[in-house]
Motif scaffolding. Structure first.
Motif, PDB file in Angstrom:
ATOM      1  N   GLU A 240     -61.807  50.561 -58.398  1.00  0.00           N
ATOM      2  CA  GLU A 240     -61.551  49.635 -57.363  1.00  0.00           C
ATOM      3  C   GLU A 240     -60.106  49.309 -57.640  1.00  0.00           C
ATOM      4  OE1 GLU A 240     -64.044  48.906 -59.330  1.00  0.00           O
ATOM      5  OE2 GLU A 240     -66.001  49.323 -57.706  1.00  0.00           O
ATOM      6  N   ALA A 241     -59.249  49.232 -58.835  1.00  0.00           N
ATOM      7  CA  ALA A 241     -58.362  49.649 -58.975  1.00  0.00           C
ATOM      8  C   ALA A 241     -57.206  50.364 -58.823  1.00  0.00           C
ATOM      9  CB  ALA A 241     -58.222  48.523 -60.687  1.00  0.00           C
ATOM     10  N   LEU A 242     -58.268  51.306 -58.563  1.00  0.00           N
ATOM     11  CA  LEU A 242     -56.828  52.612 -58.785  1.00  0.00           C
ATOM     12  C   LEU A 242     -56.916  52.435 -57.193  1.00  0.00           C
ATOM     13  CD1 LEU A 242     -58.193  55.351 -60.901  1.00  0.00           C
ATOM     14  CD2 LEU A 242     -55.930  53.920 -61.376  1.00  0.00           C
ATOM     15  N   ALA A 243     -57.657  52.581 -55.828  1.00  0.00           N
ATOM     16  CA  ALA A 243     -57.658  52.413 -54.729  1.00  0.00           C
ATOM     17  C   ALA A 243     -56.998  51.481 -54.677  1.00  0.00           C
ATOM     18  CB  ALA A 243     -59.431  52.104 -54.193  1.00  0.00           C
ATOM     19  N   LEU A 244     -57.128  50.204 -54.929  1.00  0.00           N
ATOM     20  CA  LEU A 244     -56.413  48.981 -54.725  1.00  0.00           C
ATOM     21  C   LEU A 244     -54.996  49.780 -54.900  1.00  0.00           C
ATOM     22  CD1 LEU A 244     -55.717  46.369 -53.062  1.00  0.00           C
ATOM     23  CD2 LEU A 244     -55.384  45.664 -56.040  1.00  0.00           C
ATOM     24  N   HIS A 245     -54.881  49.777 -56.501  1.00  0.00           N
ATOM     25  CA  HIS A 245     -53.113  50.660 -56.568  1.00  0.00           C
ATOM     26  C   HIS A 245     -52.554  51.367 -55.226  1.00  0.00           C
ATOM     27  CE1 HIS A 245     -50.519  53.185 -58.893  1.00  0.00           C
ATOM     28  NE2 HIS A 245     -50.751  51.988 -59.104  1.00  0.00           N
ATOM     29  N   GLU A 246     -54.074  52.662 -54.634  1.00  0.00           N
ATOM     30  CA  GLU A 246     -52.759  53.404 -53.464  1.00  0.00           C
ATOM     31  C   GLU A 246     -52.724  52.823 -52.732  1.00  0.00           C
ATOM     32  OE1 GLU A 246     -54.423  58.067 -52.504  1.00  0.00           O
ATOM     33  OE2 GLU A 246     -56.110  56.961 -53.185  1.00  0.00           O
ATOM     34  N   VAL A 247     -53.453  52.009 -52.469  1.00  0.00           N
ATOM     35  CA  VAL A 247     -53.308  51.176 -50.776  1.00  0.00           C
ATOM     36  C   VAL A 247     -52.005  50.724 -50.579  1.00  0.00           C
ATOM     37  CG1 VAL A 247     -54.191  50.394 -49.229  1.00  0.00           C
ATOM     38  CG2 VAL A 247     -55.868  51.608 -50.223  1.00  0.00           C
ATOM     39  N   VAL A 248     -52.049  50.120 -51.990  1.00  0.00           N
ATOM     40  CA  VAL A 248     -51.234  48.839 -51.509  1.00  0.00           C
ATOM     41  C   VAL A 248     -49.462  49.885 -51.960  1.00  0.00           C
ATOM     42  CG1 VAL A 248     -49.790  46.537 -52.694  1.00  0.00           C
ATOM     43  CG2 VAL A 248     -52.457  46.469 -52.210  1.00  0.00           C
ATOM     44  N   LEU A 249     -49.619  50.532 -52.932  1.00  0.00           N
ATOM     45  CA  LEU A 249     -48.277  51.554 -53.270  1.00  0.00           C
ATOM     46  C   LEU A 249     -47.629  52.123 -51.223  1.00  0.00           C
ATOM     47  CD1 LEU A 249     -48.670  52.760 -56.399  1.00  0.00           C
ATOM     48  CD2 LEU A 249     -46.390  52.150 -55.778  1.00  0.00           C
ATOM     49  N   ASN A 250     -49.228  52.833 -50.655  1.00  0.00           N
ATOM     50  CA  ASN A 250     -48.545  53.473 -49.685  1.00  0.00           C
ATOM     51  C   ASN A 250     -48.044  52.601 -48.869  1.00  0.00           C
ATOM     52  OD1 ASN A 250     -49.728  56.464 -49.908  1.00  0.00           O
ATOM     53  ND2 ASN A 250     -51.628  55.752 -49.915  1.00  0.00           N
ATOM     54  N   LEU A 251     -48.846  51.786 -48.343  1.00  0.00           N
ATOM     55  CA  LEU A 251     -48.346  50.173 -47.404  1.00  0.00           C
ATOM     56  C   LEU A 251     -46.507  49.916 -48.410  1.00  0.00           C
ATOM     57  CD1 LEU A 251     -49.463  48.114 -44.989  1.00  0.00           C
ATOM     58  CD2 LEU A 251     -49.653  46.587 -47.321  1.00  0.00           C
ATOM     59  N   GLY A 252     -46.601  49.819 -49.104  1.00  0.00           N
ATOM     60  CA  GLY A 252     -44.528  49.693 -49.474  1.00  0.00           C
ATOM     61  C   GLY A 252     -44.044  50.571 -49.675  1.00  0.00           C
ATOM     62  N   ILE A 253     -44.109  52.199 -49.325  1.00  0.00           N
ATOM     63  CA  ILE A 253     -44.188  52.902 -48.840  1.00  0.00           C
ATOM     64  C   ILE A 253     -43.125  53.145 -47.675  1.00  0.00           C
ATOM     65  CG2 ILE A 253     -44.071  55.427 -49.038  1.00  0.00           C
ATOM     66  CD1 ILE A 253     -45.173  55.258 -51.880  1.00  0.00           C
ATOM     67  N   GLY A 254     -44.093  53.315 -46.849  1.00  0.00           N
ATOM     68  CA  GLY A 254     -44.672  53.072 -44.979  1.00  0.00           C
ATOM     69  C   GLY A 254     -43.514  52.281 -44.494  1.00  0.00           C
ATOM     70  N   CYS A 255     -43.981  51.036 -45.728  1.00  0.00           N
ATOM     71  CA  CYS A 255     -43.450  49.381 -44.810  1.00  0.00           C
ATOM     72  C   CYS A 255     -41.577  49.690 -45.459  1.00  0.00           C
ATOM     73  CB  CYS A 255     -43.257  48.385 -45.250  1.00  0.00           C
ATOM     74  SG  CYS A 255     -44.403  47.358 -44.967  1.00  0.00           S
ATOM     75  N   GLY A 256     -40.861  50.048 -46.644  1.00  0.00           N
ATOM     76  CA  GLY A 256     -39.934  50.533 -47.612  1.00  0.00           C
ATOM     77  C   GLY A 256     -39.032  51.924 -45.852  1.00  0.00           C
ATOM     78  N   GLY A 257     -40.022  52.335 -45.739  1.00  0.00           N
ATOM     79  CA  GLY A 257     -38.928  53.612 -44.787  1.00  0.00           C
ATOM     80  C   GLY A 257     -38.948  53.196 -43.073  1.00  0.00           C
ATOM     81  N   TRP A 258     -39.666  52.171 -42.962  1.00  0.00           N
ATOM     82  CA  TRP A 258     -39.596  51.592 -41.816  1.00  0.00           C
ATOM     83  C   TRP A 258     -39.126  50.871 -41.931  1.00  0.00           C
ATOM     84  CZ3 TRP A 258     -39.512  46.475 -40.232  1.00  0.00           C
ATOM     85  CH2 TRP A 258     -39.860  46.394 -38.807  1.00  0.00           C
ATOM     86  N   LEU A 259     -37.815  50.194 -42.579  1.00  0.00           N
ATOM     87  CA  LEU A 259     -37.048  49.482 -42.901  1.00  0.00           C
ATOM     88  C   LEU A 259     -35.997  49.928 -43.249  1.00  0.00           C
ATOM     89  CD1 LEU A 259     -36.444  46.072 -43.121  1.00  0.00           C
ATOM     90  CD2 LEU A 259     -36.584  46.662 -45.552  1.00  0.00           C
ATOM     91  N   LEU A 260     -36.399  51.203 -44.039  1.00  0.00           N
ATOM     92  CA  LEU A 260     -34.760  51.644 -43.804  1.00  0.00           C
ATOM     93  C   LEU A 260     -34.238  52.351 -43.044  1.00  0.00           C
ATOM     94  CD1 LEU A 260     -35.039  53.175 -47.535  1.00  0.00           C
ATOM     95  CD2 LEU A 260     -33.239  51.764 -47.117  1.00  0.00           C
ATOM     96  N   HIS A 261     -35.426  52.645 -42.221  1.00  0.00           N
ATOM     97  CA  HIS A 261     -34.859  53.519 -40.973  1.00  0.00           C
ATOM     98  C   HIS A 261     -34.035  52.438 -39.987  1.00  0.00           C
ATOM     99  CE1 HIS A 261     -34.723  55.820 -37.613  1.00  0.00           C
ATOM    100  NE2 HIS A 261     -35.913  54.218 -37.115  1.00  0.00           N
ATOM    101  N   GLN A 262     -34.970  50.812 -39.571  1.00  0.00           N
ATOM    102  CA  GLN A 262     -34.123  50.338 -39.226  1.00  0.00           C
ATOM    103  C   GLN A 262     -33.199  50.170 -39.847  1.00  0.00           C
ATOM    104  OE1 GLN A 262     -35.737  48.659 -36.643  1.00  0.00           O
ATOM    105  NE2 GLN A 262     -37.281  50.382 -36.527  1.00  0.00           N
TER     106      GLN A 262
END
Length: 137
Positions: A62-84
């Motif tokens: 469960e901790a690994l799954a949460l880690h992966e999901v939150v990292l993916n969220l952070g990476i996606g948001c960061g890529g979007w933000l930098l693009h903006q």
């Protein structure tokens, strides 16, 4: 409170916090400086989750799954933000950050992602480590 219950509560809280921060990062009517600060808070949460995995050896699925999901969220948001920021040639100096520091933070998240969630099976990674580090000189 047992360790398992405590971990479950912390995971739920971290997941909710990550979702709210991601929402703030992508809120179009929020000032860009506030979006940058919210994303950096999400980056900090990702780092804390990564550090917490070291505490539990081995970490729960469960901790690994949460880690992966939150990292993916952070990476996606960061890529979007930098693009903006780049597309709009926005001034983010009010956040105390530069494009370079934001890009470095995004790369850090990618490194954390690759270090724990590789496409290679763990047995293959371990075999490669054995070949490299236990090879005869």
């Amino acid at each position: 409170m047992s360790i398992a219950i405590s971990e479950a509560v912390e995971n739920r809280l971290a997941g909710r916090l990550a979702g709210r921060l991601a929402g703030r990062v992508q809120t179009p009517d929020l000032p860009l400086v506030a979006q940058v600060v919210s994303w950096l808070d999400l980056v900090d949460l990702c780092r804390e989750l990564d550090e917490s995995l070291i505490t539990f050896d081995p970490p729960s699925s469960e901790a690994l799954a949460l880690h992966e999901v939150v990292l993916n969220l952070g990476i996606g948001c960061g890529g979007w933000l930098l693009h903006q920021i780049k597309t709009n040639r926005a001034d983010i100096s009010g956040s105390g950050q530069t494009i370079e520091t934001l890009e470095a933070s995004l790369e850090l998240l990618r490194i954390l992602q690759r270090s724990r969630h590789s496409d290679f099976p763990p047995a293959e990674i371990e075999a490669t480590r054995q070949r490299i580090f236990n090879a005869a000189a």
